[in-house]
Structure formats: structure tokens, C-alpha cells
Design a protein around this motif. Structure first.
Motif, mmCIF file in Angstrom:
data_model
loop_
_atom_site.group_PDB
_atom_site.id
_atom_site.type_symbol
_atom_site.label_atom_id
_atom_site.label_comp_id
_atom_site.label_asym_id
_atom_site.label_seq_id
_atom_site.Cartn_x
_atom_site.Cartn_y
_atom_site.Cartn_z
ATOM 1 N N CYS A 174 -19.855 59.291 49.828
ATOM 2 C CA CYS A 174 -19.585 58.734 48.497
ATOM 3 C C CYS A 174 -19.194 59.843 47.514
ATOM 4 O O CYS A 174 -18.319 59.641 46.657
ATOM 5 N N SER A 175 -19.836 61.000 47.654
ATOM 6 C CA SER A 175 -19.493 62.129 46.783
ATOM 7 C C SER A 175 -18.043 62.529 46.977
ATOM 8 O O SER A 175 -17.305 62.748 46.008
ATOM 9 N N TRP A 176 -17.623 62.618 48.242
ATOM 10 C CA TRP A 176 -16.237 62.994 48.518
ATOM 11 C C TRP A 176 -15.257 61.913 48.075
ATOM 12 O O TRP A 176 -14.145 62.210 47.638
ATOM 13 N N MET A 177 -15.668 60.664 48.169
ATOM 14 C CA MET A 177 -14.796 59.587 47.702
ATOM 15 C C MET A 177 -14.605 59.649 46.193
ATOM 16 O O MET A 177 -13.505 59.402 45.683
ATOM 17 N N THR A 178 -15.661 59.996 45.454
ATOM 18 C CA THR A 178 -15.516 60.119 44.005
ATOM 19 C C THR A 178 -14.658 61.321 43.639
ATOM 20 O O THR A 178 -13.935 61.293 42.636
ATOM 21 N N VAL A 179 -14.706 62.379 44.457
ATOM 22 C CA VAL A 179 -13.800 63.513 44.250
ATOM 23 C C VAL A 179 -12.358 63.048 44.428
ATOM 24 O O VAL A 179 -11.468 63.395 43.639
#
Length: 341
Positions: A174-179
Motif C-alpha cells: 500500500c505504501s508503494w501504491m501511494t508513492v
């Protein structure tokens, strides 16, 4: 559909194609330096691209029955089909030589739940600042989870461990998706920016940070010495790939690899192992030395074995898709062969 949209889809497929090439290379090689560089960003790239694509829905309520059904059909259903096929293959061919494992398809349910969480909060992500807050929220949750890892493992409960590990993977995904959501292609499209210079800088920084931070692996919950450095090296590596993808823009072979990335992700490992057996049975007889384990330690040898693996993967995918295309077009075909999409 406009040419601009088509071009955008092409470069995204190119980026996925580069990503799957790196995945296969990372699994083929035994060169530690190459592994360290590739692992620093190759799996985050796919989450990043997922976030980039879903970004167009910011501020919208997209979590509904239709959305869940679509993601289930694209990720979870293929996961179970891949699992059944790979278990059967293992039981018939490999059970005497190696233990059964989940393989690279662990990525699919993690991606599914990452999509579900991002889709759930999508109505509240309307600005750049909101994306920053969401990113920090997921990062802090993941860090908090990692801090209690030893206590969770001490409980020695297999189901709890599995839930815990996958929860950290999903939070990181999810962190990478928000990036990816926060990112935009203005710097890559801008004529004022020297793409070669940006690529060179980001590639070099990624390599340097990968050695400074140490080994990383989302599957093994390894993030090197620092979770912050993990994201910095990943962003640099992803940026380099995006620039290459935008420069290439359209390449039928790499696009096909990108469009087939999920299938290649699932089946390249058994194909790779068969090729290794064939290599050891044939090549040493002619050259007198050099098993696959020897050639895998070199960059050149790793690249050659990767190309052969990908050629076989593409050939198998192409043949099966042609055969499936001859079957009646109905829901049964769509469900039974979801893994060949």
C-alpha cells in the motif's frame, strides 16, 4: 481511445515488461551484487504501477461489488489456479527433489488486498497532501509491525505468523501504491529535463544505496538497515525504469512480456529448473566444464539463462493462448483459464 492514452498504456506495459525481466533475472542469477541491486526495486515497481494506474480514481468511491469481483477474477482466481497447477507439477515431477513452496505467486493476494485497502480509502485521497499523509500512515504501521516481529514469532503459531507476514507485505505494498499515486510523469515528459542525466543519477544512487542499505526482500520482510533507505533506493530504481520505459515508449516484445507478466511470474521458476537440468545434461559434454551453478554466478551467464527462460515462457504462453482461443467463448472458459489472461 486517443493516441495519448494508447501511448500511456504502451509505456506502462513496457515498464511491467522490464520489471518481469528483472524478476526472472533476479531468480536466475547467483551473482550477489546483481541480486542486491535488482531486489532493491523490482517488486515495488509493480505496486508503484498499480498505484499510478488507480490514481485516476482519486476522490471517487470505487469499492463496490463489481470492483471487488474484477480484482478477484484478475488476481485471486488466477492465484488458486496457479497454485493447483504448480502443486500437481511438483507432485508429478519434483516432490523427490525439493520441498513444495508458494513460489513468486505470493505476490498476487498481497496485490489484491493492497488494492482493496487503497480502493476503500480512495474517496478521502483528493490532494497531494492527503497522499503524503496516507503514505506516512502505511509506513508507520509497517514499521510498528516490524518492531514487534520477534514477539509474534515467539508465539510459534503458524497461522498467526502467516497473517502477520502478509499484513506487513500488504502495508508495504500500500505504501508503494501511494508513492505511485503521488508520482506523475511531468518530469519524464518535460523537454527541459535531460532524461539521460536523470536516468544516470537515479540508477547510480539506486546502486549505491542498495549496497549501503544491504539485502532487501519484501517476501522475507527484509528491508536492509533502514526502512527509509529501502524506499529511497526503490524510488530511484523505479524512476530509472520509468525513464527507460518512456524513452522506449512502445516495443511489441517488451509490451508482450508486460502483458504476460503474471503468467511469467507464476511459471518461470519450474521452467527455469527444467532448463538447468537440460543445461547440465547437455552443455558440459561439449565444453567439458561449467554447470548451470557456475554460469549463474556471472552476469553474462545469468543474462543468457534469463533470455532462454523468457523465450521458453513466451513460447509456452503463446501456444496455450492460441489453443484456448479455439475453445468456445463462454464464462466457463473465462473462469477455468483465468490464469492465462
Amino acid at each position: 481511445m486517443t493516441d495519448k492514452v494508447k501511448g500511456r498504456e504502451c509505456w506502462i506495459d513496457v515498464a511491467k515488461g522490464i520489471g518481469i525481466i528483472l524478476v526472472v533475472l533476479g531468480h536466475v542469477t547467483r551473482n550477489e551484487n546483481l541480486i542486491r541491486i535488482i531486489y532493491s526495486f523490482h517488486m515495488p515497481l509493480f505496486f508503484f504501477l498499480g498505484g499510478w494506474i488507480i490514481n485516476r480514481n482519486c476522490g471517487k468511491n470505487i469499492i463496490n461489488k463489481q470492483y471487488i469481483k474484477k480484482k478477484f477474477a484478475n488476481l485471486i482466481l488466477p492465484f488458486f489456479e496457479y497454485r493447483i497447477i504448480l502443486i500437481l507439477y511438483w507432485y508429478i515431477i519434483e516432490y523427490r527433489f525439493r520441498k513444495l513452496d508458494v513460489g513468486p505467486i505470493w505476490f498476487l493476494p498481497v496485490m489484491f488486498f493492497s488494492y482493496m485497502i487503497i480502493a476503500f480509502i480512495m474517496p478521502y485521497i483528493k490532494s497531494t497532501n492527503a497522499k503524503r499523509v496516507v503514505f506516512l500512515f502505511f509506513v508507520l504501521l509497517a514499521i510498528a509491525g516490524l518492531l514487534v516481529r520477534q514477539y509474534v514469532y515467539k508465539l510459534n503459531m503458524e497461522l498467526l505468523n502467516e497473517v502477520y507476514v502478509n499484513s506487513i507485505r500488504v502495508l508495504t505494498g500500500c505504501s508503494w501504491m501511494t508513492v505511485g499515486m503521488k508520482a506523475n510523469d511531468s518530469i519524464i515528459n518535460s523537454k527541459k529535463v535531460n532524461c539521460s542525466l536523470v536516468f544516470g543519477i537515479t540508477a547510480i544512487v539506486c546502486v549505491v544505496l542498495s549496497f549501503v542499505n544491504g539485502d532487501v526482500s519484501l517476501f522475507n520482510l527484509q528491508f536492509g538497515k533502514s526502512y527509509v533507505l529501502y524506499f529511497l533506493e526503490g524510488i530511484c530504481g523505479i524512476t530509472a525504469v520509468l525513464i527507460v520505459s518512456k524513452v522506449i515508449s512502445s516495443n511489441r516484445l517488451i509490451e508482450y512480456l508486460g502483458q504476460s507478466s503474471m503468467i511469467i511470474m507464476a511459471f518461470h521458476e519450474p521452467i527455469k529448473r527444467v532448463l538447468f537440468v537440460v543445461y547440465d545434461a547437455v552443455v558440459p559434454k561439449f565444453v567439458g566444464e561449467g554447470t548451470h551453478e557456475v554460469i549463474r554466478t556471472t552476469v553474462t551467464g545469468s543474462v543468457i539463462l534469463t533470455i532462454i527462460t523468457l523465450v521458453v515462457c513466451i513460447s509456452v504462453v503463446y501456444i496455450f493462448r492460441k489453443l484456448i482461443g479455439k475453445l468456445p467463448d463462454n464464462k466457463w472458459r473465462e473462469v477455468l483459464f483465468a490464469f492465462m489472461k
